[in-house]
Structures are given as C-alpha cells and as structure tokens.
Scaffold this active site. Structure first.
Site, PDB file in Angstrom:
ATOM      1  N   ASP A 118       0.823  -1.488   0.111  1.00 37.15           N
ATOM      2  CA  ASP A 118      -0.236  -0.004  -0.197  1.00 37.15           C
ATOM      3  C   ASP A 118       1.119   1.176   0.091  1.00 37.15           C
ATOM      4  OD1 ASP A 118      -1.965  -1.717   0.128  1.00 37.15           O
ATOM      5  OD2 ASP A 118      -2.807  -0.406   1.870  1.00 37.15           O
ATOM      6  N   HIS A 152       3.577  -2.016   3.519  1.00 37.68           N
ATOM      7  CA  HIS A 152       3.652  -0.604   3.083  1.00 37.68           C
ATOM      8  C   HIS A 152       4.943  -0.762   2.042  1.00 37.68           C
ATOM      9  CE1 HIS A 152       0.595  -0.555   5.838  1.00 37.68           C
ATOM     10  NE2 HIS A 152      -0.494   0.121   5.103  1.00 37.68           N
TER      11      HIS A 152
END
Length: 483
Positions: free
Chosen positions: A307, A449
C-alpha cells in the site's frame, strides 16, 4: 492483526450491491488539484503542473492505520529547495504532534485524558498540490483536513521557493514592501462586501503573513487570496476568496511576485533551481515472462500486497527483490504518488505485478460523499491508466474503512487483508518479516507498505523463507481466479 477478507469479499462482489443514505457533509469548496476531502473542486490557480517532470522528486509519505487515530500525511521533497522541504516537514510534524497529543496539547484528538487512544473517529489528512514548478519558481499548497477540529477542519497554506535567491519566501512577499499597504487596502475593500468577514483583522501587521498564507496566481495572471474559515471572520461566514485582477496587482509586485505570475501564466519547460543535475532514480527493467500459470489449488499460494506507493527509492528496491524470486504481487497505489512517479508504476506492471487503486490521497472514504468517493477513485484510475495503459479492477479503501455507500460509489472490487504486518507502527525489518513468516497461511492476503524502507528490507527475508517452505507469490486477482 488479522482481518479475514478473501472469502467474504468474494461473496460480496458477486451478490451484494449495498446502498445506504448519502447524507454526509462534504468538505467546503476549495480550488485545489489534490483535494483532501475527496471531490475535485476545480483546478489550482495556475494549474497544470505535471509532477512527473520534476527531476529527483520524492514524496514524503507516512500514515497510521490505528482505528482510533487515523492520519495520513504527504509532502514533496524537491531537489534544490531543501529549506522549503524543511518548512513543510516542520509544519506537518507540528500538526501531527498536536493531533496525537505528543506536544501535551489539551486539544489532542487521538488521546483522552488518561493518555489512552481515543475513540472519537479522529482523522487528520495532509496532502499537497503543485501550484508552479517552472524555471526558478516553485510553489506548493499543503491542504490539511482535521475531521475532529472546530469548524470545517480545513486549513490551506502555500509555500514558495525563490530559486534565483535560493530562499523560501512567504506569499506576502509577492508584494514590494512599499506596496503592501495598498494591497491590504484592496483586499479589505473586497472583503467588506462579504457577510461575516472582518477586514480589520488585516490591520494586525504582525500577523498579516499568517492571514495571507494562501495566495497564488490564476492562469490569467489575477491574484487569488484564500482565507480559511474563521481566520478573518466568524466561522459561520465560511471561507473567503478575494481575486484581484492582473492589472490591479501589477504595480505592486516584487521581482519574485512578477516571476511567480509570469511562470504561472506561461510556464517554462521545466524546473531549474540551480541545484545542479539531479539524476532520476534507476528504475528496474525486469519484464514478466508471460502470464502466471500457478495453480493455487495444487500448490501453496499467498498474495503479498503493498500500500501507499510508489515511493522512491523504496519501490524500485522492492521490485528487484521480487524479480529475484519471480514473485508477483499487488500494489495498491495512491494517486498523487502515481502522478509523481508513473515510471515506477509502469515498471510494476511490466514485471507482471497487479496495480490496484488506494485513493488519491488516503482519506477515510466512509466519511466522504458519494461524489467525493468517486473523484478519489476515478482520478487515481486515470493516473494508473496513463502510466500503464490499463485501468485497475481492484481497490483497497484506506484504513480498510468500507461501507455500503463506498461500495455503491464504484464498480471496483474491494480488497482487504488477512495478515496485517502493522509495519507503520514497527519500523523493524526483522519484526515485520516475522509477523508474516510466523502467521501466514495458505491463500491469505498480506498487507505491507512499500513507503517504509524497513518494510521493503523485510520482504527479502519473507521471500526467501516462504519460498523454502513451498509458497508461491501471486496477485490478488490470480488468487481469486484459481480458488
């Protein structure tokens, strides 16, 4: 933290098209090409800046997925304008410290009186947009939305860099010192016709730069001055905008003001801040060898998802790790980062990875209107298509926040996760790796992430260890198609 997702989401996609009441307040209008709240409310004064043309640009991003303290912040780091970057960093960190209660602020939104995390649905979002990036002039607007603050919670501020003099300057310095009083008088005259405004606020010479911290030129050379709600009048009066024609402001402009105006009206070919040659980061050139034929019924599969990127140089490093193991993953990208680094998104797609939508600037979509939700996702889809030639079919709602209103606002398929590394909380590569290695099971979706260097570092160990255990790394869509 686990969030059981894959089977429920598959069922929802096939059979549920939930609808709910759409009675949520939208963020007040503000001309900004990267709106914090969601909907695109027009273009920035001057508009049209393509961040992908700024050599060496980095986007500094971070966020928290804590349900009781949701925040996301990003700002640009432009080579040659380090003092401007430092000013934006200081501003963002100050806001975050107050929001999280780290400065002892009694108005902290993420902690109650005992210091424990609050449950008031607090959310802070700081995003940016470029106003000018041409020649020796750089202008950036930071837009901050604090959902739990008084009024509309929206605060805007512009930052300006003068490459000719190698200095960060305030918007008030568009005017010569001798013309400042005439300029203020013109602004006050316009404000007198606006209900609830208090033009006399600008008589406070010590705080003029505070009141006049959001100024930029329109494409026709007119000067636009924006005031946050409650800054120069009663909050009920809303936000005020004063636009002074080009001919009116022309006699008052300083050398810098003239250059900003000229670069806004007639932007040059590129940005040159006198910082010397700034080479772009090396982008991996790995190309996927055909379609993925992994049969997840016959072998053990997992879907790694990343992400908030793309981020430089972290995403490029990650792509190299993935190529070594012929691993395919899904990237849920943030639109403003895609616009800044389309070359990284192209590299992801070329390597056989899947590109998903993670909104334009990471707001809680459940708190937006349907129109704002559509804008967040549509703008990001467009940026992804411009980079790769293909629109995504999947999206991941920021913070995993989704409801019937969000589902009804898009045809994209939502994807949550089974294993959350919580890498935003623990910047420790070994800990992040073990959070996956010790818990993941067959056919699960893992959340990581790629904006954090420690998370990217952890991927090398994850790939090595789980490959030895017989796992295959596939995209979310491939995993869904084979189950």
């Amino acid at each position: 933290m686990r969030k059981s997702t894959l089977a429920p989401v598959l069922l929802l996609l096939g059979s549920l098209a939930l609808t709910t009441s759409c009675a949520t307040d939208s963020v007040p209008s503000k001309a900004d090409s990267a709106p914090t709240g969601g909907t695109d409310r027009g273009t920035d004064p001057g508009g049209g800046v393509d961040p992908a043309t700024i050599k060496g640009l980095k986007i500094v991003s971070d966020n928290s997925d804590d349900r009781s303290c949701r925040w996301a912040a990003s700002y640009p780091d432009v080579p040659g304008a380090s003092s401007m970057t430092d000013a934006m960093k200081e501003d963002v960190e100050r806001r975050l410290a107050g929001f999280r209660g780290e400065d002892g602020s009694p108005s902290a939104q993420c902690a109650d009186s005992s210091g424990e995390p609050g449950t008031n649905g607090a959310e802070l979002n700081v995003s940016f947009s470029f106003l000018v990036a041409s020649g020796d002039v750089l202008g950036v607007r930071l837009t901050t939305l604090d959902r739990a603050s008084a009024g509309d919670g929206l605060d805007t501020r512009t930052y300006w860099y003068d490459g000719k003099n190698e200095a960060t300057v305030s918007a008030f310095e568009f005017m010569t010192e001798d013309s400042q009083d005439a300029f203020i008088a013109a602004v006050q005259k316009t404000l007198k016709g606006k209900e609830g405004a208090d033009p006399a606020s600008l008589d406070d010479t010590e705080n003029r730069t505070v009141y006049l911290d959001d100024m930029a030129f329109n494409a026709d050379g007119a000067l636009r001055v924006d005031f946050d709600r409650g800054s120069i009048g009663v909050p009920a009066g809303g936000r005020y905008t004063v636009t002074l024609p080009k001919a009116t402001v022309a006699p008052w402009l300083s050398d810098f003001g003239k250059r900003v105006q000229r670069r806004t009206v007639r932007p040059g070919a590129g940005l040159d801040l006198g910082a010397g040659s700034t080479p772009s980061a090396t982008v991996p050139t790995h190309t996927a060898d055909g379609d993925d034929t992994t049969d997840c019924v016959e072998v053990k599969c997992i879907a790694l998802t990343f992400d908030d990127g793309p981020a430089t140089p972290h995403t490029a490093t990650l792509l190299k790790y993935l190529a070594e193991y012929d691993a395919r993953v899904t990237f849920f990208t943030v639109g403003q980062n895609v616009a800044a680094h389309p070359e990284l998104v192209r590299a992801e797609a070329r390597a056989g990875h899947e590109i998903g939508n993670h909104s334009w600037n990471h707001p809680d979509l459940t708190r937006l209107t349907p129109g704002e939700i559509r804008s967040q996702l549509t703008r990001t889809n467009a940026a992804i298509k411009a980079a790769t030639g293909k629109e995504p079919t999947l999206f991941r709602p920021p913070y995993g926040a989704i409801d019937g209103k969000v589902r009804s606002a898009t045809t994209l398929s939502p994807v949550l996760w089974d294993v959350d590394t919580e890498d935003w909380k623990h910047p420790d590569a070994s800990r992040v790796a073990q959070s996956v290695i010790s818990t993941v099971a067959r056919n699960e979706v893992v959340l990581i992430h790629d904006i954090h260097p420690t998370s990217v570092e952890a991927v090398a160990e994850i790939l090595r260890t789980l490959t030895d255990r017989g796992y295959h790394f596939v995209t979310v869509s491939h995993l869904r198609a084979t189950l």
